[in-house]
Scaffold this active site. Structure first.
Site, PDB file in Angstrom:
ATOM      1  N   THR A  65      -4.115   8.043   0.325  1.00  0.00           N
ATOM      2  CA  THR A  65      -3.020   8.138  -0.973  1.00  0.00           C
ATOM      3  C   THR A  65      -1.826   7.426  -0.878  1.00  0.00           C
ATOM      4  O   THR A  65      -1.510   6.658  -1.917  1.00  0.00           O
ATOM      5  CB  THR A  65      -2.711   9.729  -0.754  1.00  0.00           C
ATOM      6  OG1 THR A  65      -3.777  10.560  -0.953  1.00  0.00           O
ATOM      7  CG2 THR A  65      -1.679   9.932  -2.139  1.00  0.00           C
ATOM      8  N   ASP A 216      10.959  -4.444  10.900  1.00  0.00           N
ATOM      9  CA  ASP A 216      11.566  -5.635  11.558  1.00  0.00           C
ATOM     10  C   ASP A 216      11.376  -7.001  10.800  1.00  0.00           C
ATOM     11  O   ASP A 216      11.506  -8.042  11.439  1.00  0.00           O
ATOM     12  CB  ASP A 216      11.115  -5.663  13.268  1.00  0.00           C
ATOM     13  CG  ASP A 216       9.697  -5.942  13.183  1.00  0.00           C
ATOM     14  OD1 ASP A 216       8.770  -5.753  11.896  1.00  0.00           O
ATOM     15  OD2 ASP A 216       9.195  -6.097  14.387  1.00  0.00           O
ATOM     16  N   LEU A 218       8.398  -8.445  10.725  1.00  0.00           N
ATOM     17  CA  LEU A 218       7.240  -9.048  11.479  1.00  0.00           C
ATOM     18  C   LEU A 218       6.188  -8.402  11.401  1.00  0.00           C
ATOM     19  O   LEU A 218       6.045  -6.967  11.434  1.00  0.00           O
ATOM     20  CB  LEU A 218       7.639  -9.323  12.858  1.00  0.00           C
ATOM     21  CG  LEU A 218       8.886 -10.304  12.889  1.00  0.00           C
ATOM     22  CD1 LEU A 218       9.308 -10.620  14.336  1.00  0.00           C
ATOM     23  CD2 LEU A 218       8.525 -12.028  12.620  1.00  0.00           C
ATOM     24  N   GLU A 273      -9.238   1.313   4.233  1.00  0.00           N
ATOM     25  CA  GLU A 273     -10.087   1.200   3.041  1.00  0.00           C
ATOM     26  C   GLU A 273     -10.578  -0.330   3.315  1.00  0.00           C
ATOM     27  O   GLU A 273      -9.910  -1.191   3.229  1.00  0.00           O
ATOM     28  CB  GLU A 273      -9.183   1.280   1.781  1.00  0.00           C
ATOM     29  CG  GLU A 273      -8.293   2.424   1.877  1.00  0.00           C
ATOM     30  CD  GLU A 273      -9.191   3.687   1.237  1.00  0.00           C
ATOM     31  OE1 GLU A 273     -10.152   3.530   0.826  1.00  0.00           O
ATOM     32  OE2 GLU A 273      -8.854   4.643   1.993  1.00  0.00           O
TER      33      GLU A 273
END
Length: 305
Positions: A65, A216, A218, A273
């Site tokens: 969701t 961060d 990254l 997914e």
């Protein structure tokens, strides 16, 4: 603060909790519950919320969701802030952010939460663009997803992915994989599994990137190299213990961007997914949206259960 709660009634134990949520928001005139009716509906509702100037979108469901809601928010010119109401079986992004699975506590963040920038992963494959908030896994993890069944998830709960791994371990392929880090050239890597992480856990608390920080700027890229069945069994055991980064077959690198090609094609998922097995690129979008979290800082390492 005008808020839409976008709820997936099929996520985990969501249906049993939705009546309670309705009761809890009954005296909140600026909070409106929107229940999805089909796959992709949460993305549409999130985009509508942005267009209508809604202040906050609360994703009520599991990581799937949240994934849909993020697709709608990530492309908005001025996205609403994001809040989470964990109702799924995994709730991994909520775990990283320290958000309680108790509806009363999660809803209280609308009043007392603090805003934190949340990076997103921009993922491009086969001419399509996706956005991920938590974890993308390819190779071995993709194969596990292919053999997973709803019955297996229901029976094994957080250990379902490990159970699935046992089923495919004897047939794992050593992929011929090339990676390009940031703006560098492609280099060959004997990779069995590639995890690109913004959050720390997947599959209901398995710490695939235990040191990741979703704000961060990254991405944590974890590569599991091919080894013997005994070596891989050790990796799997230490993965459950949350310390597999210490294995010789596992490496970690933090980057802003990574491109991946593989032969045969390495299957990738985003936030659980499946998207495909074509060449893929990942790029961090620093502070793409803001998310409401508890006032206490969220430390790296073991996440709350």
């Amino acid at each position: 603060m005008k808020t839409w709660i976008i709820a997936n009634p099929t996520s985990g134990s969501a249906q049993a909790k939705l009546d309670r949520v309705r009761d809890l928001i009954a005296e909140r005139p600026f909070v409106e519950l929107k229940v999805t009716t089909e796959p992709g509906h949460a993305r549409v509702l999130a985009a509508e919320a942005a267009d209508q100037g809604i202040d906050c979108v609360m994703a009520a469901g599991g990581d799937g969701t949240i994934h849909e809601v993020v697709q709608g928010l990530a492309v908005a010119a001025s996205p609403p802030r994001l809040a989470l109401l964990p109702l799924g079986t995994g709730n991994d992004l909520a775990r990283t952010l320290g958000i309680s699975v108790e509806p009363v506590e999660a809803l209280a963040l609308l009043d007392h939460g603090v805003l934190r920038p949340l990076d997103l992963m921009r993922v491009q494959m086969d001419g399509k663009t996706y956005y991920g908030a938590n974890v993308s896994a390819g190779g071995f993890s993709g194969q596990v997803n292919e053999v997973m069944t709803d019955e297996m998830k229901s029976t094994w709960g957080p250990l379902a992915y490990v159970r699935g791994a046992v089923g495919v371990l004897p047939d794992l392929t050593s992929y011929q994989t090339s990676l390009a880090w940031d703006d560098g050239e492609f280099e060959r890597v004997e990779a069995l599994n590639v995890v690109v992480a913004n959050g720390r856990t997947c599959a209901g608390g398995i710490r695939v990137a235990p040191e990741a920080d979703p704000s961060d700027g990254l991405l944590d890229v974890v590569v599991v190299r091919h080894g013997s069945l005994l070596d891989l069994a050790s990796v799997a055991t230490r993965l459950l213990a949350g310390d597999y980064l210490g294995c010789e077959e596992v490496s970690l690198r933090r980057v802003r961007r990574i491109r991946i090609t593989s032969e045969p094609g390495m299957w990738f998922n985003i936030d659980g997914e499946l998207i495909g097995n074509a060449p893929v690129s990942f790029e961090v979008v620093p502070g793409a949206i803001s998310v409401l979290v508890p006032p206490e800082p969220v430390p790296a390492g073991p996440e709350p259960t």
